[in-house]
Design a protein around this motif. Structure first.
Motif, PDB file in Angstrom:
ATOM      1  N   LEU A   1       0.815  -1.206   0.000  1.00 12.22           N
ATOM      2  CA  LEU A   1       0.000   0.000   0.000  1.00 12.22           C
ATOM      3  C   LEU A   1       0.852   1.262   0.000  1.00 12.22           C
ATOM      4  CD1 LEU A   1      -2.892   1.086   0.115  1.00 12.22           C
ATOM      5  CD2 LEU A   1      -2.775   0.975   2.603  1.00 12.22           C
ATOM      6  N   ASN A   2       1.947   1.270   0.795  1.00 12.20           N
ATOM      7  CA  ASN A   2       2.827   2.439   0.836  1.00 12.20           C
ATOM      8  C   ASN A   2       3.465   2.704  -0.521  1.00 12.20           C
ATOM      9  OD1 ASN A   2       2.268   2.918   3.513  1.00 12.20           O
ATOM     10  ND2 ASN A   2       4.091   1.899   4.292  1.00 12.20           N
ATOM     11  N   ASN A   3       3.855   1.642  -1.215  1.00 10.52           N
ATOM     12  CA  ASN A   3       4.458   1.816  -2.538  1.00 10.52           C
ATOM     13  C   ASN A   3       3.469   2.438  -3.518  1.00 10.52           C
ATOM     14  OD1 ASN A   3       7.222   1.140  -2.790  1.00 10.52           O
ATOM     15  ND2 ASN A   3       6.747  -1.003  -2.409  1.00 10.52           N
ATOM     16  N   LEU A   4       2.237   1.940  -3.530  1.00  3.70           N
ATOM     17  CA  LEU A   4       1.231   2.465  -4.447  1.00  3.70           C
ATOM     18  C   LEU A   4       0.887   3.919  -4.130  1.00  3.70           C
ATOM     19  CD1 LEU A   4      -1.216  -0.577  -4.786  1.00  3.70           C
ATOM     20  CD2 LEU A   4       0.719   0.048  -6.243  1.00  3.70           C
ATOM     21  N   LEU A   5       0.731   4.239  -2.831  1.00  2.00           N
ATOM     22  CA  LEU A   5       0.413   5.616  -2.458  1.00  2.00           C
ATOM     23  C   LEU A   5       1.577   6.556  -2.760  1.00  2.00           C
ATOM     24  CD1 LEU A   5      -1.444   5.072   0.928  1.00  2.00           C
ATOM     25  CD2 LEU A   5      -2.428   5.904  -1.198  1.00  2.00           C
ATOM     26  N   ASN A   6       2.789   6.096  -2.488  1.00  2.00           N
ATOM     27  CA  ASN A   6       3.961   6.930  -2.754  1.00  2.00           C
ATOM     28  C   ASN A   6       4.093   7.241  -4.240  1.00  2.00           C
ATOM     29  OD1 ASN A   6       6.520   8.120  -1.592  1.00  2.00           O
ATOM     30  ND2 ASN A   6       7.367   6.796  -3.171  1.00  2.00           N
ATOM     31  N   ASN A   7       3.853   6.244  -5.098  1.00  4.83           N
ATOM     32  CA  ASN A   7       3.893   6.481  -6.546  1.00  4.83           C
ATOM     33  C   ASN A   7       2.792   7.447  -6.979  1.00  4.83           C
ATOM     34  OD1 ASN A   7       6.096   4.887  -6.993  1.00  4.83           O
ATOM     35  ND2 ASN A   7       4.943   3.094  -7.613  1.00  4.83           N
ATOM     36  N   ALA A   8       1.622   7.313  -6.372  1.00  4.77           N
ATOM     37  CA  ALA A   8       0.522   8.195  -6.732  1.00  4.77           C
ATOM     38  C   ALA A   8       0.853   9.649  -6.390  1.00  4.77           C
ATOM     39  CB  ALA A   8      -0.755   7.758  -6.016  1.00  4.77           C
ATOM     40  N   VAL A   9       1.424   9.887  -5.218  1.00  7.21           N
ATOM     41  CA  VAL A   9       1.804  11.246  -4.836  1.00  7.21           C
ATOM     42  C   VAL A   9       2.904  11.773  -5.754  1.00  7.21           C
ATOM     43  CG1 VAL A   9       2.819  12.643  -2.999  1.00  7.21           C
ATOM     44  CG2 VAL A   9       1.088  10.944  -2.449  1.00  7.21           C
ATOM     45  N   LYS A  10       3.846  10.887  -6.117  1.00  6.47           N
ATOM     46  CA  LYS A  10       4.992  11.291  -6.931  1.00  6.47           C
ATOM     47  C   LYS A  10       4.560  11.745  -8.325  1.00  6.47           C
ATOM     48  CE  LYS A  10       8.451   8.540  -6.719  1.00  6.47           C
ATOM     49  NZ  LYS A  10       9.312   7.350  -6.955  1.00  6.47           N
ATOM     50  N   PHE A  11       3.605  11.031  -8.938  1.00  3.14           N
ATOM     51  CA  PHE A  11       3.240  11.307 -10.329  1.00  3.14           C
ATOM     52  C   PHE A  11       1.928  12.086 -10.471  1.00  3.14           C
ATOM     53  CE2 PHE A  11       5.979   7.553 -10.654  1.00  3.14           C
ATOM     54  CZ  PHE A  11       6.915   8.034 -11.560  1.00  3.14           C
ATOM     55  N   THR A  12       1.410  12.601  -9.358  1.00  2.55           N
ATOM     56  CA  THR A  12       0.213  13.447  -9.421  1.00  2.55           C
ATOM     57  C   THR A  12       0.630  14.908  -9.324  1.00  2.55           C
ATOM     58  OG1 THR A  12      -1.170  11.736  -8.409  1.00  2.55           O
ATOM     59  CG2 THR A  12      -1.983  13.989  -8.327  1.00  2.55           C
ATOM     60  N   PRO A  13       0.183  15.772 -10.227  1.00  2.00           N
ATOM     61  CA  PRO A  13       0.606  17.181 -10.181  1.00  2.00           C
ATOM     62  C   PRO A  13       0.003  17.897  -8.982  1.00  2.00           C
ATOM     63  CG  PRO A  13      -1.087  16.859 -11.859  1.00  2.00           C
ATOM     64  CD  PRO A  13      -0.722  15.487 -11.360  1.00  2.00           C
ATOM     65  N   GLU A  14       0.513  19.085  -8.717  1.00  3.49           N
ATOM     66  CA  GLU A  14       0.022  19.886  -7.608  1.00  3.49           C
ATOM     67  C   GLU A  14      -1.461  20.193  -7.798  1.00  3.49           C
ATOM     68  OE1 GLU A  14       2.270  23.327  -6.835  1.00  3.49           O
ATOM     69  OE2 GLU A  14       4.178  22.267  -6.567  1.00  3.49           O
ATOM     70  N   GLY A  15      -2.179  20.136  -6.657  1.00  2.00           N
ATOM     71  CA  GLY A  15      -3.606  20.376  -6.703  1.00  2.00           C
ATOM     72  C   GLY A  15      -4.409  19.173  -7.159  1.00  2.00           C
ATOM     73  N   GLY A  16      -3.761  18.012  -7.266  1.00  2.47           N
ATOM     74  CA  GLY A  16      -4.443  16.817  -7.743  1.00  2.47           C
ATOM     75  C   GLY A  16      -5.221  16.108  -6.644  1.00  2.47           C
ATOM     76  N   ARG A  17      -5.684  14.909  -6.976  1.00  2.00           N
ATOM     77  CA  ARG A  17      -6.530  14.161  -6.040  1.00  2.00           C
ATOM     78  C   ARG A  17      -6.170  12.675  -6.112  1.00  2.00           C
ATOM     79  NH1 ARG A  17     -10.969  11.328  -6.974  1.00  2.00           N
ATOM     80  NH2 ARG A  17     -11.035  12.116  -9.118  1.00  2.00           N
ATOM     81  N   ILE A  18      -6.094  12.029  -4.949  1.00  3.05           N
ATOM     82  CA  ILE A  18      -5.836  10.599  -4.845  1.00  3.05           C
ATOM     83  C   ILE A  18      -6.932   9.992  -3.980  1.00  3.05           C
ATOM     84  CG2 ILE A  18      -4.228   8.823  -4.051  1.00  3.05           C
ATOM     85  CD1 ILE A  18      -1.974  10.825  -4.474  1.00  3.05           C
ATOM     86  N   ALA A  19      -7.559   8.954  -4.500  1.00  3.00           N
ATOM     87  CA  ALA A  19      -8.656   8.315  -3.779  1.00  3.00           C
ATOM     88  C   ALA A  19      -8.317   6.853  -3.517  1.00  3.00           C
ATOM     89  CB  ALA A  19      -9.949   8.418  -4.580  1.00  3.00           C
ATOM     90  N   ILE A  20      -8.576   6.399  -2.301  1.00  3.38           N
ATOM     91  CA  ILE A  20      -8.388   4.998  -1.928  1.00  3.38           C
ATOM     92  C   ILE A  20      -9.771   4.418  -1.644  1.00  3.38           C
ATOM     93  CG2 ILE A  20      -7.306   3.386  -0.342  1.00  3.38           C
ATOM     94  CD1 ILE A  20      -6.026   6.911  -0.449  1.00  3.38           C
ATOM     95  N   SER A  21     -10.059   3.278  -2.242  1.00  2.00           N
ATOM     96  CA  SER A  21     -11.376   2.675  -2.068  1.00  2.00           C
ATOM     97  C   SER A  21     -11.236   1.180  -1.818  1.00  2.00           C
ATOM     98  CB  SER A  21     -12.254   2.925  -3.301  1.00  2.00           C
ATOM     99  OG  SER A  21     -11.665   2.347  -4.457  1.00  2.00           O
ATOM    100  N   LEU A  22     -12.262   0.621  -1.184  1.00  2.00           N
ATOM    101  CA  LEU A  22     -12.326  -0.823  -0.897  1.00  2.00           C
ATOM    102  C   LEU A  22     -13.593  -1.403  -1.538  1.00  2.00           C
ATOM    103  CD1 LEU A  22     -11.330  -0.810   2.880  1.00  2.00           C
ATOM    104  CD2 LEU A  22      -9.886  -1.414   0.939  1.00  2.00           C
ATOM    105  N   ASP A  23     -13.479  -2.659  -1.964  1.00  2.47           N
ATOM    106  CA  ASP A  23     -14.631  -3.300  -2.590  1.00  2.47           C
ATOM    107  C   ASP A  23     -14.493  -4.801  -2.424  1.00  2.47           C
ATOM    108  OD1 ASP A  23     -16.975  -3.652  -3.907  1.00  2.47           O
ATOM    109  OD2 ASP A  23     -16.186  -3.188  -5.915  1.00  2.47           O
TER     110      ASP A  23
END
Length: 583
Positions: free
Chosen positions: A455-477
């Motif tokens: 999970l840390n790897n996926l979140l870290n990559n998302a923050v790294k490649f998301t531009p400023e002012g972006g959005r990251i959502a985590i969901s469960l299903d």
């Protein structure tokens, strides 16, 4: 009538010269040509080594000069700080308690110390600035250039250069001095007003550049030592070249020239019909093989075939030994990598713990810059810790030593903890981290630490490649395991995990990390989970994060995949068999 010079007719044309050189080269014996070729290679290699050695020696000398310069200037800065902190004690009469300025402020004491230091040494230590109060601090032309460079580039913490003067080469070093709280009483606002020493105040602000400390050191001793070492290297290299050339000439004549002349004579006599002319020739390697082949031609063709089989057998044994050696080296590499990674984790963990303690308001208030610096240290240390953990896990994968510590845990709690660790880094880029799921209903039986790493790897990559002012959502299903109708296409089958008690037909917990970043090209999606594959700049990590995440999910009997389009963000999913909490 004019006469024109024709170089081709006179024998000076390029083709004629090349022809002459080719004829001369062909006239040389094999041993002579081999000796010339090896000599040229040795000479070139020796010259490269000497050049690199000279460069390395100069670099060491520069490091030594820089180290000394830092020590001297930092000592003067420390002295100035002590004087600034004790101004009240210095100016207060211990008997009457009256306060009277004694002209022992940091600038005055620093100037006096520099004067005494310069008289006792060959160095030139000075406090200076572009607009000086005291003429003794007036910068020389070189110092003016260096001061202007510091003003134009505020990020520079130090500058240095080598300069030739009439006395010889000098090493010039300068470090900036920035306005501190204790400086404002003499150099702050209001500008133009007289300070306690009678000088007009400059109106400087806190943190602005107030001046610099300049240091000049003569390099005569270093230059002499450098020349001595360089000439020593050249003499040693030249001696090595001559000795090697002599040894090669002797070995070539003994091991090649003489045996080849004997073999040529025997071949000539064999061609004339003298079948008894072929005799064994002493030698090794190719000389011996050539002698054996010549004997076989004179005797039997079957022996030639036998010799060929023996060669193949010998090469097979050598290849087998080489493969065994490669396997041993690979194991050794994995062990070393694991040991080094393990040794790095302990200090990194300590750094993170202490910086978090410093950031805790209960341990004292910090100003904004201090808090920013400590947050940068914490973020960088966590990033490096993740890279080290990836290396350690990869080494364990390759060594086959990775084991699972299965336990039931609640996924929402784990996700919330991971989000809190990345919150500071996300806030710096003004990125929203959204996680609307409620707790208490998403239990899995898995290795908590390894799922956290995924999970840390996926979140870290998302923050790294998301531009400023972006959005990251985590969901469960929830989704049936091995669901063949998922839109992301075919995926690997779940591995059998009898020790977990999983059975067919179970539901899976699907964790999704979605961002609105740069997206991933379809060609990259095919190889993104391979080791050392990187998107973006090569310096952004080691390229192991997604490969590690894939392996960790697969050993749980799960699966991981990505859905993305360039420019439309990415969604990474991984699925684990779901277990409800049992009360």
């Amino acid at each position: 009538m004019p006469v024109y010079f024709n170089p081709e007719q006179e024998g000076f044309g390029a083709r004629h010269i090349l022809s002459r050189l080719r004829s001369w080269s062909n006239s040389l014996s094999l041993s002579t040509r081999l000796l010339l070729g090896i000599g040229m290679v040795i000479f070139t290699f020796t010259a490269v080594i000497v050049a690199w050695d000279i460069y390395d020696i100069r670099r060491e000398a520069e490091k030594e000069m820089l180290h000394r310069s830092r020590l001297v200037t930092q000592e003067l800065i420390a002295l100035r700080a002590v004087i600034a902190q004790n101004q009240e004690k210095i100016n207060t009469d211990p008997v009457t308690g009256n306060v009277q300025f004694k002209h022992l402020n940091p600038a005055s004491v620093g100037r006096q110390v520099a004067t005494v230091f310069n008289e006792a040494t060959q160095f030139s230590l000075k406090q200076t600035r572009l607009n000086v109060r005291n003429p003794a601090n007036e910068p020389d032309p070189t110092e003016v250039i260096m001061l202007q460079e510091l003003v134009d580039s505020p990020r520079l913490s130090e500058i240095w250069r080598e300069e030739f003067q009439r006395e010889g080469w000098y090493f010039r070093y300068m470090i900036p001095i920035y306005t501190e709280e204790s400086c404002l009483s003499c150099h702050g606002d209001p500008a133009g007003a007289k300070d306690i020493s009678g000088y007009p105040m400059e109106g400087l602000k806190l943190g602005t550049m107030a001046g610099a400390i300049s240091l000049g050191m003569p390099m005569e001793g270093y230059q002499k030592a450098l020349q001595l070492r360089i000439w020593g290297r050249i003499v040693i290299a030249f001696g090595f070249f001559l000795a090697t050339r002599w040894i090669i000439a002797r070995l070539t004549g003994r091991l090649m020239a003489q045996p080849l002349r004997r073999l040529a004579d025997m071949a000539r006599r064999l061609g004339e019909g003298d079948w008894e002319a072929v005799r064994p020739v002493s030698g090794a390697g190719e000389i011996r093989v050539l002698s054996q082949i010549l004997e076989q031609v004179a005797q039997q063709l079957k022996e030639s075939h036998y010799t060929l089989e023996e060669k193949v057998k010998g090469r097979t044994i050598e290849l087998s030994e080489a493969n065994e050696e490669l396997e041993r080296v690979s194991r050794f590499k994995s062990e070393v990598l694991a040991n080094v990674s393990h040794e790095l984790r302990t200090p990194l963990t300590a750094i993170i713990a202490f910086t978090e303690m410093l950031l805790n308001p209960a341990n004292g208030q910090l100003n904004q810059k201090q808090r920013e610096y400590l947050e940068d240290i914490t973020d960088s240390s966590r990033q490096l810790l993740m890279e080290v953990s990836d290396l350690l896990l990869m080494a364990r994968f390759e060594a086959g030593k990775l084991e699972l510590a299965l336990e039931p845990f609640e996924m929402v709690e784990l996700i919330s903890d991971s989000i809190s660790r990345l919150q500071t880094l996300a806030e710096k880029k003004n990125i929203q981290l959204l996680f609307p799921s409620a707790g208490g209903e998403w239990w899995v039986l898995a290795d908590r630490a390894k799922v956290r790493h995924v999970l840390n790897n996926l979140l870290n990559n998302a923050v790294k490649f998301t531009p400023e002012g972006g959005r990251i959502a985590i969901s469960l299903d929830r989704s049936p395991c091995n669901d063949s109708e998922r839109s992301h296409g075919p995926k690997p089958e779940f591995k059998d995990q009898p020790e977990t008690g999983y059975e067919g037909g179970m539901e899976c917990l699907v964790v999704s990390v979605t961002d609105n970043g740069i997206g991933i090209d379809p060609r990259d999606q095919e190889v993104i989970f391979e080791k050392f594959y990187q998107l973006g700049r090569p310096e952004q990590g080691a390229g192991l994060g997604l490969a590690i995440a894939k392996e960790l999910v697969l050993i749980h009997g799960g699966e991981i995949w990505v859905e993305s389009e360039p420019g439309c963000g990415s969604a990474f999913h991984f699925a684990l068999p779901l277990r409800e909490q049992m009360l």
